[in-house]
Design an enzyme around this catalytic site. Structure first.
Site, PDB file in Angstrom:
ATOM      1  CE  LYS A  63      -5.735  -1.251  -0.857  1.00 35.59           C
ATOM      2  NZ  LYS A  63      -4.630  -0.422  -0.364  1.00 35.59           N
ATOM      3  CB  SER A  92      -1.893   2.752  -3.814  1.00 36.16           C
ATOM      4  OG  SER A  92      -2.602   3.915  -3.439  1.00 36.16           O
ATOM      5  CB  ALA A  93      -7.475   2.560  -3.039  1.00 35.79           C
ATOM      6  CB  THR A 142      -0.370  10.546   1.289  1.00 34.92           C
ATOM      7  OG1 THR A 142       0.116   9.210   1.261  1.00 34.92           O
ATOM      8  CG2 THR A 142       0.475  11.435   0.421  1.00 34.92           C
ATOM      9  CD  GLU A 150      -3.513  -1.762   3.140  1.00 30.85           C
ATOM     10  OE1 GLU A 150      -3.703  -0.800   3.904  1.00 30.85           O
ATOM     11  OE2 GLU A 150      -3.836  -1.749   1.943  1.00 30.85           O
ATOM     12  CG  ASP A 151      -2.235   2.930   6.344  1.00 25.16           C
ATOM     13  OD1 ASP A 151      -2.467   2.402   5.236  1.00 25.16           O
ATOM     14  OD2 ASP A 151      -2.671   4.051   6.659  1.00 25.16           O
ATOM     15  CE  LYS A 210      -5.680   6.126   9.213  1.00 24.60           C
ATOM     16  NZ  LYS A 210      -5.053   5.594  10.432  1.00 24.60           N
ATOM     17  CG  ASP A 240      -1.752   1.188   1.394  1.00 25.17           C
ATOM     18  OD1 ASP A 240      -2.349   1.588   0.387  1.00 25.17           O
ATOM     19  OD2 ASP A 240      -1.828   1.752   2.513  1.00 25.17           O
ATOM     20  CG  LEU A 241       1.667   5.620  -1.954  1.00 26.85           C
ATOM     21  CD1 LEU A 241       3.187   5.488  -1.988  1.00 26.85           C
ATOM     22  CD2 LEU A 241       1.181   6.250  -3.268  1.00 26.85           C
ATOM     23  CG  ASP A 242      -2.240   7.260  -0.032  1.00 27.85           C
ATOM     24  OD1 ASP A 242      -1.339   8.046  -0.356  1.00 27.85           O
ATOM     25  OD2 ASP A 242      -3.202   6.977  -0.763  1.00 27.85           O
TER      26      ASP A 242
HETATM   27  C1  BG6 Z   1      -6.089   5.286  -0.515  1.00 27.38           C
HETATM   28  C2  BG6 Z   1      -6.222   6.194   0.686  1.00 27.38           C
HETATM   29  O1  BG6 Z   1      -4.770   4.870  -0.631  1.00 27.38           O
HETATM   30  O2  BG6 Z   1      -6.468   5.973  -1.708  1.00 27.38           O
HETATM   31  C3  BG6 Z   1      -7.628   6.779   0.754  1.00 27.38           C
HETATM   32  O3  BG6 Z   1      -5.938   5.456   1.869  1.00 27.38           O
HETATM   33  C4  BG6 Z   1      -7.965   7.456  -0.568  1.00 27.38           C
HETATM   34  O4  BG6 Z   1      -7.683   7.693   1.816  1.00 27.38           O
HETATM   35  C5  BG6 Z   1      -7.799   6.461  -1.713  1.00 27.38           C
HETATM   36  O5  BG6 Z   1      -9.310   7.949  -0.558  1.00 27.38           O
HETATM   37  C6  BG6 Z   1      -8.114   7.065  -3.076  1.00 27.38           C
HETATM   38  O6  BG6 Z   1      -7.174   8.057  -3.379  1.00 27.38           O
HETATM   39  P1  BG6 Z   1      -7.295   9.073  -4.576  1.00 27.38           P
HETATM   40  O7  BG6 Z   1      -5.945   9.750  -4.589  1.00 27.38           O
HETATM   41  O8  BG6 Z   1      -7.534   8.273  -5.838  1.00 27.38           O
HETATM   42  O9  BG6 Z   1      -8.414   9.991  -4.291  1.00 27.38           O
HETATM   43 MG    MG Z   2      -3.003   3.148   3.376  1.00 32.29          MG
END
Ligand code: BG6
Ligand code: MG
Length: 223
Positions: free
Chosen positions: A151, A120-121, A21, A175-176, A49, A13-15
């Site tokens: 997710k 990452s989503a 972020t 993951e977080d 999240k 995962d990234l954020d």
């Molecule tokens: C996830 C975050 O990685 O990405 C969420 O944990 C976020 O908080 C989701 O809503 C979607 O991100 P983005 O940048 O496509 O709006």
């Molecule tokens: Mg995350």
């Protein structure tokens, strides 16, 4: 049970894992919730999240009992408003925003020949990686636009292992978010959670901080 020696790849995962972020996402959603008149609290913030942009907006509207108050076009506009605020913050980021120990961990993984992919989503993930100067570490990125389900559905982690041509059982997902840990478990990968052990109780192993995530500690946890 997977042993440490079986592990060949990591699906990240990234954020909130590689960079903080998740705080920027949280702040931008909080601003939007205030604008919508939806009360903000930690539970709502944590529940968002790992959740996709549109699903996050739906969760916020639902929390305020406003799920039927907006047309699809208005919802798209609200999500775009949040994203504009978020991207303005992302554009200020530098490699100094990589979380403690993560660069060293990625370097170690690369040096030891582990395969890496990103699950990452976020549709902003390539932009974030480039600001952090980490794009080279992740030639394989799951495109969140290609997903049928977000997710906690396992799809994104299943695709992350497929990009590495590895069976799920040879991958560790990192993951977080509770929704992300659920996704990793359902994909049949080993789940590594970073954060609050209570929130991430479903993970195979939990580390309180990114600085604790090292191959030596993972080996200790997995055996
Ligand atoms: C996830 C975050 O990685 O990405 C969420 O944990 C976020 O908080 C989701 O809503 C979607 O991100 P983005 O940048 O496509 O709006
Ligand atoms: Mg995350």
């Amino acid at each position: 049970m997977t042993k440490f020696a079986d592990i060949k790849g990591f699906v990240f995962d990234l954020d909130g894992v590689i960079t903080d972020t998740s705080v920027l996402h949280g702040t931008a959603w909080h601003q939007l919730a205030d604008y919508l008149g939806v009360a903000w609290n930690t539970e709502l913030a944590n529940g968002l999240k790992g959740i996709s942009r549109m699903d996050s907006l739906e969760m916020i509207l639902k929390a305020g009992g406003k799920e039927n108050d907006y047309t699809q076009a208005q919802k798209e506009e609200l999500a775009a408003k949040k994203n504009t605020n978020y991207v303005a913050e992302v554009d200020k980021m530098t490699p100094a925003n990589i979380l403690p120990g993560m660069k060293a961990f990625l370097d170690d993984l690369r040096a030891k020949g582990y395969l890496l992919s990103l699950a990452s989503a976020s549709k902003n993930a390539p932009r974030v990686l480039s600001k952090l100067e980490l794009a080279d570490y992740f030639p394989k990125v799951v495109d969140p636009a290609s997903l049928t389900h977000g997710k906690p559905d396992p799809e994104i982690y299943t695709k992350g292992a497929e990009l590495l041509n590895l069976p799920a059982s040879q991958c560790i997902g990192v993951e977080d978010a509770a929704a992300g840990v659920q996704a990793i478990n359902a994909a049949g990968e080993v789940s590594l959670g970073i954060g609050d052990a209570k929130e991430l109780g479903a993970a195979d192993m939990v580390f309180a901080n990114t600085a604790d995530v090292t191959l030596a500690n993972i080996e200790k946890a997995l055996g």
